[in-house]
Design a protein around this motif. Structure first.
Motif, PDB file in Angstrom:
ATOM      1  N   ASN A  31     -17.660  27.161 -26.520  1.00  0.00           N
ATOM      2  CA  ASN A  31     -18.930  28.246 -25.767  1.00  0.00           C
ATOM      3  C   ASN A  31     -19.621  28.920 -26.078  1.00  0.00           C
ATOM      4  O   ASN A  31     -20.703  28.811 -26.156  1.00  0.00           O
ATOM      5  N   ALA A  32     -19.551  29.005 -28.011  1.00  0.00           N
ATOM      6  CA  ALA A  32     -20.698  30.147 -28.771  1.00  0.00           C
ATOM      7  C   ALA A  32     -21.610  29.022 -29.241  1.00  0.00           C
ATOM      8  O   ALA A  32     -22.692  29.010 -29.675  1.00  0.00           O
ATOM      9  N   THR A  33     -21.398  27.336 -28.704  1.00  0.00           N
ATOM     10  CA  THR A  33     -22.242  26.513 -29.535  1.00  0.00           C
ATOM     11  C   THR A  33     -22.654  25.624 -28.218  1.00  0.00           C
ATOM     12  O   THR A  33     -24.434  25.857 -28.379  1.00  0.00           O
ATOM     13  N   CYS A  34     -22.330  25.180 -27.229  1.00  0.00           N
ATOM     14  CA  CYS A  34     -23.278  24.949 -25.705  1.00  0.00           C
ATOM     15  C   CYS A  34     -23.218  25.637 -24.635  1.00  0.00           C
ATOM     16  O   CYS A  34     -24.444  25.982 -23.965  1.00  0.00           O
ATOM     17  N   ALA A  35     -22.862  27.003 -24.549  1.00  0.00           N
ATOM     18  CA  ALA A  35     -22.842  27.814 -23.436  1.00  0.00           C
ATOM     19  C   ALA A  35     -22.715  27.707 -22.385  1.00  0.00           C
ATOM     20  O   ALA A  35     -23.150  27.942 -21.373  1.00  0.00           O
ATOM     21  N   GLY A  36     -22.094  26.669 -22.088  1.00  0.00           N
ATOM     22  CA  GLY A  36     -21.496  26.557 -20.618  1.00  0.00           C
ATOM     23  C   GLY A  36     -22.276  24.768 -20.640  1.00  0.00           C
ATOM     24  O   GLY A  36     -21.921  24.166 -19.095  1.00  0.00           O
ATOM     25  N   GLY A  37     -23.486  24.180 -21.579  1.00  0.00           N
ATOM     26  CA  GLY A  37     -24.292  23.477 -20.910  1.00  0.00           C
ATOM     27  C   GLY A  37     -25.165  23.270 -20.455  1.00  0.00           C
ATOM     28  O   GLY A  37     -25.976  24.879 -20.325  1.00  0.00           O
ATOM     29  N   ARG A  38     -26.348  22.851 -20.199  1.00  0.00           N
ATOM     30  CA  ARG A  38     -27.890  23.525 -19.543  1.00  0.00           C
ATOM     31  C   ARG A  38     -27.649  23.491 -18.543  1.00  0.00           C
ATOM     32  O   ARG A  38     -26.376  22.583 -17.923  1.00  0.00           O
ATOM     33  N   LEU A  39     -28.811  24.129 -17.716  1.00  0.00           N
ATOM     34  CA  LEU A  39     -28.243  24.726 -16.190  1.00  0.00           C
ATOM     35  C   LEU A  39     -28.301  23.701 -15.521  1.00  0.00           C
ATOM     36  O   LEU A  39     -27.747  22.887 -14.186  1.00  0.00           O
ATOM     37  N   VAL A  40     -28.918  22.633 -15.369  1.00  0.00           N
ATOM     38  CA  VAL A  40     -29.886  21.177 -14.373  1.00  0.00           C
ATOM     39  C   VAL A  40     -28.573  20.624 -14.799  1.00  0.00           C
ATOM     40  O   VAL A  40     -27.713  20.042 -13.925  1.00  0.00           O
ATOM     41  N   ASN A  41     -27.145  20.476 -16.047  1.00  0.00           N
ATOM     42  CA  ASN A  41     -26.670  19.914 -15.454  1.00  0.00           C
ATOM     43  C   ASN A  41     -25.147  20.638 -15.363  1.00  0.00           C
ATOM     44  O   ASN A  41     -23.843  20.339 -15.630  1.00  0.00           O
TER      45      ASN A  41
END
Length: 103
Positions: A31-41
């Motif tokens: 989670n600290a690395t990707c934070a859930g991913g880019r919003l567009v995805n």
């Protein structure tokens, strides 16, 4: 227009909501690395942005394999965890030489 008006605006509430990772991501070691991913995805018709990235599985495998490669190359796992702001990676690691499955 006051600061209070801006802070209480629907746009500010949406921005605050978007800065929070999706609920399924809250317990993920990455989670600290990707934070859930880019919003567009993350956008879906049913749940808005409260979704993990459509690439979540691939990202988790990539992070895991890259980290395993670094550990196998002699970099202490504690150093990786500290630099990435992660917690206890060992259970999340896949072998660095694992074959990528293409679905």
């Amino acid at each position: 227009l006051t600061v209070r008006d801006v802070m209480d605006s629907p746009q500010t509430r949406l921005l605050n909501q978007l800065s929070i990772p999706a609920q399924p991501c809250m317990e993920c070691v990455w989670n600290a690395t990707c934070a859930g991913g880019r919003l567009v995805n993350r956008l879906s018709k049913d749940r808005g942005f409260d979704n993990p990235s459509v690439f979540c599985g691939a990202l988790r495998r990539m992070y895991s394999r890259l980290t395993a490669y670094l550990v196998n190359s002699g970099i202490p796992i504690e150093l990786i965890e500290a630099n990435l702001g992660l917690r206890c990676l060992e259970p999340a690691l896949e072998p660095a030489n694992a074959v990528l499955e293409i679905a």
